[in-house]
Motif scaffolding. Structure first.
Motif, PDB file in Angstrom:
ATOM      1  N   LEU A 143      -8.781  -2.896   9.307  1.00 35.60           N
ATOM      2  CA  LEU A 143      -8.034  -1.891   8.574  1.00 35.60           C
ATOM      3  C   LEU A 143      -8.081  -1.748   7.212  1.00 35.60           C
ATOM      4  O   LEU A 143      -7.651  -2.167   6.468  1.00 35.60           O
ATOM      5  N   SER A 144      -9.180  -0.007   7.714  1.00 37.42           N
ATOM      6  CA  SER A 144      -8.716   0.144   5.738  1.00 37.42           C
ATOM      7  C   SER A 144      -7.702   1.541   6.083  1.00 37.42           C
ATOM      8  O   SER A 144      -7.520   1.838   6.534  1.00 37.42           O
ATOM      9  N   LEU A 145      -6.797   1.685   4.898  1.00 39.34           N
ATOM     10  CA  LEU A 145      -5.825   2.755   4.521  1.00 39.34           C
ATOM     11  C   LEU A 145      -6.721   3.819   3.015  1.00 39.34           C
ATOM     12  O   LEU A 145      -6.973   2.750   2.118  1.00 39.34           O
ATOM     13  N   GLN A 146      -7.204   3.931   2.954  1.00 43.38           N
ATOM     14  CA  GLN A 146      -7.508   5.033   2.450  1.00 43.38           C
ATOM     15  C   GLN A 146      -6.592   5.955   1.963  1.00 43.38           C
ATOM     16  O   GLN A 146      -7.336   7.348   2.787  1.00 43.38           O
ATOM     17  N   TYR A 147      -5.999   6.125   0.822  1.00 42.41           N
ATOM     18  CA  TYR A 147      -5.065   7.136   0.070  1.00 42.41           C
ATOM     19  C   TYR A 147      -5.901   8.164  -0.703  1.00 42.41           C
ATOM     20  O   TYR A 147      -7.022   7.661  -2.164  1.00 42.41           O
ATOM     21  N   MET A 148      -5.743   9.412  -0.389  1.00 43.78           N
ATOM     22  CA  MET A 148      -6.480  10.423  -1.212  1.00 43.78           C
ATOM     23  C   MET A 148      -5.587  10.847  -2.828  1.00 43.78           C
ATOM     24  O   MET A 148      -4.547  11.653  -1.722  1.00 43.78           O
TER      25      MET A 148
ATOM     26  N   SER B  47       0.292  -1.068   0.073  1.00 43.47           N
ATOM     27  CA  SER B  47      -0.057  -0.233  -0.271  1.00 43.47           C
ATOM     28  C   SER B  47       0.843   1.522   0.114  1.00 43.47           C
ATOM     29  O   SER B  47       0.627   2.266   0.116  1.00 43.47           O
ATOM     30  N   THR B  48       1.957   1.135   0.204  1.00 43.40           N
ATOM     31  CA  THR B  48       2.835   2.284   0.571  1.00 43.40           C
ATOM     32  C   THR B  48       3.058   2.891  -1.019  1.00 43.40           C
ATOM     33  O   THR B  48       3.594   4.245  -1.120  1.00 43.40           O
ATOM     34  N   ARG B  49       3.167   2.175  -2.730  1.00 43.18           N
ATOM     35  CA  ARG B  49       2.903   2.839  -3.372  1.00 43.18           C
ATOM     36  C   ARG B  49       2.096   4.289  -3.560  1.00 43.18           C
ATOM     37  O   ARG B  49       1.966   5.075  -4.307  1.00 43.18           O
ATOM     38  N   ALA B  50       0.934   3.884  -3.455  1.00 41.63           N
ATOM     39  CA  ALA B  50      -0.414   4.027  -3.190  1.00 41.63           C
ATOM     40  C   ALA B  50      -0.360   5.529  -2.090  1.00 41.63           C
ATOM     41  O   ALA B  50      -0.345   6.600  -2.185  1.00 41.63           O
TER      42      ALA B  50
ATOM     43  N   SER C  87      -0.643  10.053  -2.421  1.00 41.93           N
ATOM     44  CA  SER C  87      -1.751  10.982  -1.967  1.00 41.93           C
ATOM     45  C   SER C  87      -1.297  12.565  -1.673  1.00 41.93           C
ATOM     46  O   SER C  87       0.328  12.761  -0.886  1.00 41.93           O
ATOM     47  N   SER C  88      -1.990  12.979  -1.120  1.00 39.06           N
ATOM     48  CA  SER C  88      -1.787  14.034  -0.105  1.00 39.06           C
ATOM     49  C   SER C  88      -2.343  13.483   1.394  1.00 39.06           C
ATOM     50  O   SER C  88      -1.872  14.572   2.340  1.00 39.06           O
ATOM     51  N   LYS C  89      -3.493  12.965   0.982  1.00 40.15           N
ATOM     52  CA  LYS C  89      -3.793  12.542   2.398  1.00 40.15           C
ATOM     53  C   LYS C  89      -4.405  11.121   2.555  1.00 40.15           C
ATOM     54  O   LYS C  89      -4.586  10.512   1.346  1.00 40.15           O
ATOM     55  N   VAL C  90      -4.660  10.874   3.767  1.00 44.50           N
ATOM     56  CA  VAL C  90      -4.217   9.087   4.505  1.00 44.50           C
ATOM     57  C   VAL C  90      -6.038   8.574   5.464  1.00 44.50           C
ATOM     58  O   VAL C  90      -5.452   9.696   6.431  1.00 44.50           O
ATOM     59  N   SER C  91      -6.717   7.896   5.013  1.00 48.18           N
ATOM     60  CA  SER C  91      -7.813   7.536   6.119  1.00 48.18           C
ATOM     61  C   SER C  91      -7.016   6.344   6.756  1.00 48.18           C
ATOM     62  O   SER C  91      -7.772   5.729   5.945  1.00 48.18           O
TER      63      SER C  91
END
Length: 160
Positions: free
Chosen positions: A118-123, A98-101, A105-109
């Protein structure tokens, strides 16, 4: 980012109604944490709490442990919604892709549900200025303790 259509879709049953804790951070914060933590270890521990340290990322290895703490009132935290203390471990090998995204990204939830998923949501803002999201789901580490029982996620406090 390359994408593909999967033949079969996994249903993690990750719904907003079951989310216990949610923190939205500037991605720079998580990038820095991942660069400082020893990700050669097998697992990453994520602690989310209404009380200090609020958000703690930890790794534990043979040469010691490392922690990255983020208070809820940090300039890097955009949203902090923690109803209860929750501490879960995740396999680093599952988080690393997931670190590629994360890097674009500018923000992460970061959201965690009642089961410890765990949900990692990348903006991510693309070249056209449009915003898109990449979501990455990871189940908690299901290590077995000395008695042969599954180690359950730790929850402290009352569920509301």
């Amino acid at each position: 980012i390359r994408t593909f259509e999967a033949d079969d879709t996994l249903d993690f049953n990750f719904t907003s109604a079951n989310v216990v804790n949610k923190i939205i951070l500037h991605s720079e914060c998580l990038r820095e944490a991942f660069s400082e933590l020893d990700l050669s270890n097998e697992s990453l521990e994520v602690l989310m709490s209404p009380d200090a340290p609020h958000l703690r990322l930890s790794t534990f290895g043979s040469i010691g442990s490392s922690h990255a703490d983020y208070p809820k009132d940090s300039d890097m935290v955009d949203c902090f919604e923690c109803r209860q203390t929750q501490c879960n471990k995740y396999k680093v090998a599952l988080i690393k892709p997931s670190t590629r995204a994360l890097h674009i990204s500018s923000k992460v939830s970061l959201r965690v549900d009642t089961r410890g998923f765990l949900s990692l949501q990348y903006m991510i803002k693309n070249e056209d200025g449009n915003v898109c999201f990449v979501e990455y789901l990871c189940g908690p580490d299901e290590d077995v303790d000395g008695d042969g029982d599954r180690e359950e996620p730790t929850w402290n406090g009352d569920e509301t």
